[in-house]
Every structure is written in structure tokens, then in C-alpha cells.
Scaffold this motif. Structure first.
Motif, PDB file in Angstrom:
ATOM      1  N   ASN A   7       0.824  -1.213   0.000  1.00  0.00           N
ATOM      2  CA  ASN A   7       0.000   0.000   0.000  1.00  0.00           C
ATOM      3  C   ASN A   7       0.857   1.261   0.000  1.00  0.00           C
ATOM      4  N   PRO A   8       1.886   1.363   0.869  1.00  0.00           N
ATOM      5  CA  PRO A   8       2.723   2.573   0.828  1.00  0.00           C
ATOM      6  C   PRO A   8       3.446   2.746  -0.513  1.00  0.00           C
ATOM      7  N   GLN A   9       3.877   1.663  -1.143  1.00  0.00           N
ATOM      8  CA  GLN A   9       4.539   1.763  -2.446  1.00  0.00           C
ATOM      9  C   GLN A   9       3.560   2.248  -3.515  1.00  0.00           C
ATOM     10  N   ALA A  10       2.338   1.727  -3.495  1.00  0.00           N
ATOM     11  CA  ALA A  10       1.325   2.146  -4.471  1.00  0.00           C
ATOM     12  C   ALA A  10       1.010   3.629  -4.315  1.00  0.00           C
ATOM     13  N   LEU A  11       0.864   4.075  -3.074  1.00  0.00           N
ATOM     14  CA  LEU A  11       0.576   5.494  -2.837  1.00  0.00           C
ATOM     15  C   LEU A  11       1.758   6.369  -3.210  1.00  0.00           C
ATOM     16  N   SER A  12       2.957   5.882  -2.973  1.00  0.00           N
ATOM     17  CA  SER A  12       4.151   6.629  -3.360  1.00  0.00           C
ATOM     18  C   SER A  12       4.242   6.747  -4.886  1.00  0.00           C
ATOM     19  N   LEU A  13       3.915   5.670  -5.592  1.00  0.00           N
ATOM     20  CA  LEU A  13       3.882   5.705  -7.056  1.00  0.00           C
ATOM     21  C   LEU A  13       2.878   6.745  -7.535  1.00  0.00           C
ATOM     22  N   TRP A  14       1.686   6.748  -6.934  1.00  0.00           N
ATOM     23  CA  TRP A  14       0.660   7.716  -7.322  1.00  0.00           C
ATOM     24  C   TRP A  14       1.120   9.142  -7.010  1.00  0.00           C
ATOM     25  N   LEU A  15       1.711   9.358  -5.842  1.00  0.00           N
ATOM     26  CA  LEU A  15       2.217  10.684  -5.463  1.00  0.00           C
ATOM     27  C   LEU A  15       3.278  11.158  -6.453  1.00  0.00           C
ATOM     28  N   ASN A  16       4.227  10.300  -6.770  1.00  0.00           N
ATOM     29  CA  ASN A  16       5.289  10.684  -7.703  1.00  0.00           C
ATOM     30  C   ASN A  16       4.712  11.010  -9.086  1.00  0.00           C
ATOM     31  N   THR A  17       3.743  10.231  -9.531  1.00  0.00           N
ATOM     32  CA  THR A  17       3.113  10.469 -10.830  1.00  0.00           C
ATOM     33  C   THR A  17       2.367  11.791 -10.842  1.00  0.00           C
ATOM     34  N   VAL A  18       1.510  11.994  -9.841  1.00  0.00           N
ATOM     35  CA  VAL A  18       0.695  13.211  -9.789  1.00  0.00           C
ATOM     36  C   VAL A  18       1.576  14.443  -9.609  1.00  0.00           C
ATOM     37  N   SER A  19       2.609  14.343  -8.803  1.00  0.00           N
ATOM     38  CA  SER A  19       3.517  15.477  -8.594  1.00  0.00           C
ATOM     39  C   SER A  19       4.186  15.892  -9.894  1.00  0.00           C
ATOM     40  N   THR A  20       4.585  14.912 -10.675  1.00  0.00           N
ATOM     41  CA  THR A  20       5.195  15.211 -11.973  1.00  0.00           C
ATOM     42  C   THR A  20       4.179  15.869 -12.904  1.00  0.00           C
ATOM     43  N   LEU A  21       2.945  15.381 -12.895  1.00  0.00           N
ATOM     44  CA  LEU A  21       1.912  15.943 -13.766  1.00  0.00           C
ATOM     45  C   LEU A  21       1.592  17.392 -13.415  1.00  0.00           C
ATOM     46  N   VAL A  22       1.480  17.703 -12.129  1.00  0.00           N
ATOM     47  CA  VAL A  22       1.063  19.060 -11.758  1.00  0.00           C
ATOM     48  C   VAL A  22       2.151  20.096 -12.002  1.00  0.00           C
ATOM     49  N   ARG A  23       3.389  19.677 -12.051  1.00  0.00           N
ATOM     50  CA  ARG A  23       4.451  20.669 -12.299  1.00  0.00           C
ATOM     51  C   ARG A  23       4.967  20.619 -13.732  1.00  0.00           C
ATOM     52  N   GLY A  24       4.455  19.679 -14.526  1.00  0.00           N
ATOM     53  CA  GLY A  24       4.916  19.542 -15.904  1.00  0.00           C
ATOM     54  C   GLY A  24       4.258  20.549 -16.823  1.00  0.00           C
ATOM     55  N   GLU A  25       5.057  21.110 -17.702  1.00  0.00           N
ATOM     56  CA  GLU A  25       4.533  22.068 -18.672  1.00  0.00           C
ATOM     57  C   GLU A  25       3.985  21.367 -19.909  1.00  0.00           C
ATOM     58  N   GLU A  26       4.517  20.184 -20.232  1.00  0.00           N
ATOM     59  CA  GLU A  26       4.079  19.497 -21.439  1.00  0.00           C
ATOM     60  C   GLU A  26       2.917  18.544 -21.180  1.00  0.00           C
ATOM     61  N   THR A  27       2.571  18.340 -19.924  1.00  0.00           N
ATOM     62  CA  THR A  27       1.435  17.483 -19.599  1.00  0.00           C
ATOM     63  C   THR A  27       0.326  18.320 -18.986  1.00  0.00           C
ATOM     64  N   HIS A  28      -0.894  17.861 -19.156  1.00  0.00           N
ATOM     65  CA  HIS A  28      -2.040  18.577 -18.618  1.00  0.00           C
ATOM     66  C   HIS A  28      -2.424  17.977 -17.276  1.00  0.00           C
ATOM     67  N   ASP A  29      -2.807  18.825 -16.358  1.00  0.00           N
ATOM     68  CA  ASP A  29      -3.252  18.414 -15.035  1.00  0.00           C
ATOM     69  C   ASP A  29      -4.751  18.132 -15.115  1.00  0.00           C
ATOM     70  N   LEU A  30      -5.115  16.899 -15.502  1.00  0.00           N
ATOM     71  CA  LEU A  30      -6.508  16.534 -15.696  1.00  0.00           C
ATOM     72  C   LEU A  30      -7.145  16.106 -14.378  1.00  0.00           C
ATOM     73  N   THR A  31      -8.471  16.278 -14.293  1.00  0.00           N
ATOM     74  CA  THR A  31      -9.193  15.763 -13.133  1.00  0.00           C
ATOM     75  C   THR A  31      -9.260  14.243 -13.238  1.00  0.00           C
ATOM     76  N   SER A  32      -9.617  13.603 -12.149  1.00  0.00           N
ATOM     77  CA  SER A  32      -9.759  12.145 -12.163  1.00  0.00           C
ATOM     78  C   SER A  32     -10.825  11.709 -13.157  1.00  0.00           C
ATOM     79  N   ARG A  33     -11.924  12.426 -13.243  1.00  0.00           N
ATOM     80  CA  ARG A  33     -12.977  12.071 -14.201  1.00  0.00           C
ATOM     81  C   ARG A  33     -12.492  12.221 -15.632  1.00  0.00           C
TER      82      ARG A  33
END
Length: 115
Positions: A7-33
Motif C-alpha cells: 500500500n505505501p509503495q502504491a501510494l508513493s507511485l501515485w504521489l510521484n506520478t501526480v507530482s510530476t503531472l502538476v508541475r509539468g509544462e508538457e502534460t495537462h493536469d486533468l481531473t480524475s474524471r
């Protein structure tokens, strides 16, 4: 092959992914839906319609329509009239959407190594 994560590894993977998305200029910060709709269109066989996406994801048609408005403005999906039944609108993939998901999968893989 099944990836086994704690569980901690899965959440860490999600955190790392989302963190990259929100600060990335070439990717869009989409909602979950929006992300769920985008992935459904790209990963499941079509044709895709507003009604079908709403049923698949168990959300309302207006929610799907609003998400499609945004995804269309971003060029990640496009809508077209079904010529066999003009009451239906079909949802199509785009080259830009395919590229975006390629970038996203690269981000997830990289985030997995950092998890």
C-alpha cells in the motif's frame, strides 16, 4: 506478469506520478474524471458515446459532456456525429491524445522506479 506493490509503495507511485503531472509544462493536469474518460476511450474498444461512457464509468451524461468539452479543447479527444444515427455523437482518439498518454505512461514508469 502482475506487479506486486505494498500500500505505501502504491501510494508513493501515485504521489510521484501526480507530482510530476502538476508541475509539468508538457502534460495537462486533468481531473480524475477527465483521466478516467480519456483512458476508457484509449484502452477499451469503441465506438464510444457519451451515453456509453456515462454507463461504463457510472457517472452522469452531463459530467461526461463537461469532461469531453475540456478534453476536446486540449486536443486529447474529438467528437463527431455518427453518420448512421445522427442522434449519436462518437468520441474519437487524436494523435495529441495518444502522445499525451505515451508521456503519461513514461511518467508512471519513472515514478515507479522512484517509489
Amino acid at each position: 506478469m502482475t506487479l506486486q506493490l505494498t500500500n505505501p509503495q502504491a501510494l508513493s507511485l501515485w504521489l510521484n506520478t501526480v507530482s510530476t503531472l502538476v508541475r509539468g509544462e508538457e502534460t495537462h493536469d486533468l481531473t480524475s474524471r477527465q483521466m478516467a474518460i480519456l483512458l476508457t476511450v484509449y484502452l477499451t474498444p469503441g465506438p464510444h458515446t457519451v451515453r456509453g461512457l456515462a454507463a461504463e464509468l457510472d457517472i452522469t451524461k452531463p459530467v461526461v459532456t463537461r469532461a469531453l468539452d475540456t478534453l476536446g479543447r486540449l486536443g486529447l479527444l474529438k467528437r463527431r456525429r455518427d453518420m448512421t444515427d445522427k442522434r449519436n455523437v462518437l468520441i474519437d482518439r487524436t494523435p495529441r491524445g495518444s502522445s499525451y498518454l505515451g508521456q503519461l505512461s513514461d511518467i508512471i514508469v519513472t515514478a515507479g522506479f522512484d517509489a
